[in-house]
Design a protein around this motif. Structure first.
Motif, short mmCIF file in Angstrom:
data_model
loop_
_atom_site.label_atom_id
_atom_site.label_comp_id
_atom_site.label_asym_id
_atom_site.label_seq_id
_atom_site.Cartn_x
_atom_site.Cartn_y
_atom_site.Cartn_z
N ALA A 98 52.74 -15.82 -85.01
CA ALA A 98 52.93 -17.27 -84.95
C ALA A 98 51.62 -17.98 -84.63
CB ALA A 98 53.99 -17.61 -83.91
N GLU A 99 50.86 -17.44 -83.68
CA GLU A 99 49.57 -18.05 -83.33
C GLU A 99 48.59 -17.96 -84.49
OE1 GLU A 99 46.58 -17.89 -79.55
OE2 GLU A 99 46.90 -16.01 -80.61
N ARG A 100 48.61 -16.84 -85.18
CA ARG A 100 47.71 -16.66 -86.32
C ARG A 100 48.04 -17.68 -87.42
NH1 ARG A 100 47.84 -11.73 -90.62
NH2 ARG A 100 45.66 -11.69 -91.23
N GLU A 101 49.32 -17.90 -87.66
CA GLU A 101 49.75 -18.85 -88.68
C GLU A 101 49.35 -20.28 -88.31
OE1 GLU A 101 51.49 -20.34 -92.15
OE2 GLU A 101 51.09 -18.25 -91.59
N ALA A 102 49.54 -20.64 -87.06
CA ALA A 102 49.22 -22.00 -86.61
C ALA A 102 47.73 -22.21 -86.39
CB ALA A 102 49.97 -22.29 -85.30
N GLY A 103 47.03 -21.11 -86.11
CA GLY A 103 45.62 -21.20 -85.76
C GLY A 103 45.46 -21.27 -84.26
N PRO A 104 44.63 -20.40 -83.67
CA PRO A 104 44.48 -20.40 -82.22
C PRO A 104 43.84 -21.68 -81.71
CG PRO A 104 42.84 -18.97 -83.23
CD PRO A 104 43.78 -19.39 -84.32
N ALA A 105 44.21 -22.08 -80.51
CA ALA A 105 43.68 -23.33 -79.93
C ALA A 105 42.23 -23.19 -79.49
CB ALA A 105 44.54 -23.74 -78.74
N ARG A 106 41.74 -21.96 -79.36
CA ARG A 106 40.35 -21.74 -78.97
C ARG A 106 39.86 -20.46 -79.62
NH1 ARG A 106 41.11 -20.08 -72.56
NH2 ARG A 106 42.76 -18.52 -72.90
N LEU A 107 38.54 -20.35 -79.77
CA LEU A 107 37.93 -19.19 -80.41
C LEU A 107 36.69 -18.75 -79.63
CD1 LEU A 107 37.93 -19.84 -84.27
CD2 LEU A 107 39.02 -17.94 -83.08
N LEU A 108 36.41 -17.46 -79.71
CA LEU A 108 35.24 -16.90 -79.04
C LEU A 108 33.99 -17.12 -79.89
CD1 LEU A 108 34.60 -15.24 -76.43
CD2 LEU A 108 34.59 -13.22 -77.92
N TRP A 109 32.95 -17.66 -79.26
CA TRP A 109 31.66 -17.87 -79.91
C TRP A 109 30.55 -17.32 -79.02
CZ3 TRP A 109 30.73 -19.72 -84.76
CH2 TRP A 109 31.77 -20.39 -85.41
N GLY A 110 29.38 -17.16 -79.62
CA GLY A 110 28.21 -16.84 -78.86
C GLY A 110 27.38 -18.09 -78.59
N LEU A 111 26.66 -18.09 -77.49
CA LEU A 111 25.76 -19.19 -77.14
C LEU A 111 24.39 -18.61 -76.84
CD1 LEU A 111 28.05 -21.15 -74.62
CD2 LEU A 111 27.85 -21.53 -77.09
N ARG A 112 23.37 -19.24 -77.37
CA ARG A 112 21.99 -18.81 -77.08
C ARG A 112 21.25 -19.97 -76.42
NH1 ARG A 112 17.78 -15.43 -80.90
NH2 ARG A 112 15.93 -15.76 -79.62
N ALA A 113 20.68 -19.69 -75.26
CA ALA A 113 20.02 -20.74 -74.47
C ALA A 113 18.50 -20.66 -74.67
CB ALA A 113 20.36 -20.58 -73.00
N PRO A 114 17.88 -21.70 -75.22
CA PRO A 114 16.43 -21.66 -75.41
C PRO A 114 15.64 -21.93 -74.13
CG PRO A 114 17.30 -23.74 -76.21
CD PRO A 114 18.48 -22.91 -75.79
N GLY A 115 16.29 -22.51 -73.13
CA GLY A 115 15.58 -22.86 -71.89
C GLY A 115 15.63 -21.74 -70.86
N ARG A 116 15.35 -22.10 -69.62
CA ARG A 116 15.24 -21.10 -68.56
C ARG A 116 16.59 -20.79 -67.90
NH1 ARG A 116 10.46 -22.71 -64.59
NH2 ARG A 116 11.07 -20.68 -63.75
N GLY A 117 17.54 -21.71 -67.98
CA GLY A 117 18.83 -21.49 -67.33
C GLY A 117 19.62 -20.39 -68.02
N ILE A 118 20.37 -19.64 -67.23
CA ILE A 118 21.18 -18.55 -67.77
C ILE A 118 22.66 -18.89 -67.60
CG2 ILE A 118 21.77 -16.10 -67.60
CD1 ILE A 118 18.95 -15.62 -66.53
#
Length: 377
Positions: free
Chosen positions: A285-305
């Motif tokens: 059912a979730e697959r058919e409707a589309g999940p409300a959130r998805l996993l992504w990667g983030l890359r930080a160019p600055g000094r903060g982690i």
């Protein structure tokens, strides 16, 4: 309430002697890093040479008896029909339909298929008991589920020089002297060591299962055999930076009873055409409707982690998600993270967002993992 001491690996004395920094991990006292280099050196050893991990905190259990594989196939998400005896498979134990959080992930684990009546499971430390209890409750007469957590040690040899180390240790186990195929294993009941061509680092590697009482001798044997290859003992700190660079999920972070395989982009480990597995209807059912959130990667160019739990913000400062894992990438020399982002925000690869790092927005670029190339095959 009484204080419960963490359990210790059968290799605990080796870790102490090597000056390991120990910490509680899933109820087990395990090495985070070793003296003489730490996480950065250990990470580099795996990416460039070879590292040796003790991962005996991982659970082990057997499912045996007529229809053992059929029980596992009808319960866990992946399709055991895709593999044959002597092969392993990544799969998920999801919350069954009819329960709260149906479709959420109780655990992710590896299944070793010995045959239709003999299956070995390797779940995560903290979830092993629940996975085995759920299977035992569903088992038909004649099928026995046995917890072997204390009986089996698990070691991992990872890196581009891992095959050379196993050969030097006399553990090369492929057909006709050839290397094992990816996710294939050799050995089992009656054999000293089970060797499987898998791992959690993104590099060519192996996981070895051995009786706990033989773990020390196996550890020493691998270090001796790998000396010429520059082998280095590695702790769970490097294991985490390595798996984060690959975008591999960690239960309790990218997977949980509140995070489904659809949201975590783990639908590839679901046998969607199977007639039955725990959580099937909720996930379809979730697959058919589309999940409300998805996993992504983030890359930080600055000094903060970025760190777990930090809010992810759009250009207007509105919250659009949350970091699930974050670390400094030794390979890229910058901060990286995995994050669950709201699909309604319309995020795509290349988008510029920000992470709230202690009250200060840190710019990040959205990427689709892995952050570095995979060499597992």
């Amino acid at each position: 309430m009484p204080v419960v001491s963490p359990r210790t690996s059968p290799l605990h004395d080796r870790h102490v002697a090597a000056g390991a920094k120990l910490a509680d991990f899933g109820g087990w006292s395990m090495p985070i890093e070793y003296a003489g280099g730490g996480v950065l050196a250990e990470h580099a050893a795996v990416r460039e040479g070879v590292g040796l991990f003790d991962v005996s905190h991982l659970g082990t259990g057997t499912v045996r008896g007529p229809g053992a594989a059929a029980l596992v196939d009808a319960s866990l998400t992946n399709d055991l029909g895709r593999i044959g005896p002597g092969q392993a498979q990544y799969t998920l134990c999801c919350v069954p339909d009819g329960e709260a959080d149906a479709g959420g992930v109780v655990d992710d684990l590896i299944v070793y298929l010995h045959g239709p009546d003999d299956v070995l499971l390797v779940p995560n430390a903290a979830n092993a008991a629940e996975v085995l209890a759920r299977l035992a409750a569903a088992a038909p007469p004649g099928v026995t589920v046995t917890d072997r957590h204390e009986e089996v040690a698990v070691l991992a040899v990872q890196g581009p020089r891992s095959a050379a180390v196993l050969a030097a240790a006399g553990l090369t186990a492929g057909t006709g002297g050839a290397d094992l195929d990816y996710m294939a294993f050799s050995g089992g009941e009656g054999r000293e060591v089970t060797v499987c061509r898998t791992g959690y680092t993104g590099e060519h590697g192996y996981e070895l299962l051995a009786p706990a009482e033989r773990a020390g001798a196996l550890w020493d044997r691998l270090l001796e055999a790998g000396a010429a290859e520059g082998i280095r003992p590695c702790g769970l700190g490097a294991r985490d930076t390595l798996r984060t660079e690959m975008g591999y999920p960690l239960h309790g972070h990218e997977l949980s009873p509140q995070i489904t395989p659809n949201q975590a982009r783990s639908g590839w480990a679901v046998g969607w055409r199977k007639p039955a597995f725990w959580g099937r209807e909720a996930l379809l059912a979730e697959r058919e409707a589309g999940p409300a959130r998805l996993l992504w990667g983030l890359r930080a160019p600055g000094r903060g982690i970025p760190r777990p739990g930090m809010a992810v913000l759009d250009g207007a400062g509105a919250r659009v998600g949350e970091v699930t894992s974050g670390t400094f990438s030794p390979s890229l020399r910058t901060g990286i993270a995995l994050a669950l982002l709201d699909t309604a925000a319309g995020v795509a690869a290349g988008a510029e967002l920000a992470v709230d790092v202690r009250g200060r927005p840190q710019p990040v670029e959205v990427v689709k993992p892995p952050f570095v190339p995979s060499h597992v095959r």
